[in-house]
Design a protein around this motif. Structure first.
Motif, mmCIF file in Angstrom:
data_model
loop_
_atom_site.group_PDB
_atom_site.id
_atom_site.type_symbol
_atom_site.label_atom_id
_atom_site.label_comp_id
_atom_site.label_asym_id
_atom_site.label_seq_id
_atom_site.Cartn_x
_atom_site.Cartn_y
_atom_site.Cartn_z
ATOM 1 N N VAL A 77 -23.743 -17.654 -27.660
ATOM 2 C CA VAL A 77 -24.522 -18.721 -28.277
ATOM 3 C C VAL A 77 -25.856 -18.722 -27.546
ATOM 4 N N ASP A 78 -26.909 -18.410 -28.280
ATOM 5 C CA ASP A 78 -28.238 -18.262 -27.659
ATOM 6 C C ASP A 78 -28.159 -17.373 -26.412
ATOM 7 N N ASP A 79 -27.476 -16.243 -26.560
ATOM 8 C CA ASP A 79 -27.320 -15.205 -25.527
ATOM 9 C C ASP A 79 -26.462 -15.617 -24.327
ATOM 10 N N GLU A 114 -30.964 -24.057 -35.464
ATOM 11 C CA GLU A 114 -29.576 -23.599 -35.315
ATOM 12 C C GLU A 114 -29.452 -22.654 -34.133
ATOM 13 N N PRO A 115 -28.370 -22.759 -33.372
ATOM 14 C CA PRO A 115 -28.170 -21.795 -32.289
ATOM 15 C C PRO A 115 -27.906 -20.401 -32.858
ATOM 16 N N LYS A 116 -28.292 -19.386 -32.115
ATOM 17 C CA LYS A 116 -28.048 -17.999 -32.519
ATOM 18 C C LYS A 116 -26.666 -17.604 -31.999
ATOM 19 N N GLU A 143 -23.730 -14.742 -31.976
ATOM 20 C CA GLU A 143 -23.499 -13.329 -32.227
ATOM 21 C C GLU A 143 -22.243 -12.854 -31.508
ATOM 22 N N LYS A 162 -16.572 -13.723 -37.166
ATOM 23 C CA LYS A 162 -17.260 -12.502 -36.714
ATOM 24 C C LYS A 162 -16.282 -11.325 -36.638
#
Length: 170
Positions: free
Chosen positions: A61-63, A2-4, A6, A116
């Motif tokens: 998404v993935d930094d 899964e993508p991170k 944040e 979020k």
């Protein structure tokens, strides 16, 4: 894997990249025939001001920056005068300037962002989120409906009437 995904405060060094994302959104709105964001607002100064005031946030998404938004606590003068009625009159988080990088367009990123923002609102011990959008921003209107926001009326903002919505967070 899964993508991170944040949400975090935007960095001053990201202002240029965020401005590019805003410009993509301005162009998308124009192509859709919308009057929203077609009069020089938001502009690069708006974004730099957001970041300086700690209002600017990014969903990564993935930094990699996927979405930009401004989150403002308890302060939107235009919201004090609504044709209609807000659901609450306590503290609130305002969502402004949601813009998706075209690379992430159509991938549900704004729905992730709204989740979020709800988490952020709870963490601030605030019970309400308020947001407005142009009457012809169909994508945002669909998201607000899908996320359970209630239509409260209209507010005058940035030279035009905007549909105003609120969600109570428990």
């Amino acid at each position: 894997m899964e993508p991170k995904i944040e949400m975090r405060e935007a960095l001053k060094s990201e202002a240029g990249q965020i401005w590019e994302i805003i410009q993509q959104a301005i162009e998308r709105r124009r192509q859709e025939g919308s009057s929203q964001w077609q009069n020089g607002y938001p502009n690069k100064d708006t974004i730099e001001s957001d970041i300086a005031k700690h209002f600017g946030y990014v969903l990564t998404v993935d930094d990699e920056i996927a979405v930009y938004t401004a989150l403002i606590l308890n302060d939107e003068p235009a919201y004090s005068s609504i044709e209609g009625a807000w659901l609450s009159d306590g503290e609130f988080v305002v969502i402004h300037r949601v813009a998706v990088d075209e690379k992430f367009s159509g991938k549900g990123m704004v729905k992730f962002l709204f989740d979020k923002i709800e988490d952020f609102t709870r963490s601030q011990k605030i019970k309400s989120i308020k947001v407005d959008t142009n009457f012809d921003n169909l994508a945002m209107l669909r998201i607000l409906e899908s996320k359970g926001y209630s239509y409260c009326g209209e507010v005058m903002l940035a030279g035009g009437m905007r549909k105003a919505f609120e969600k109570i967070i428990f």
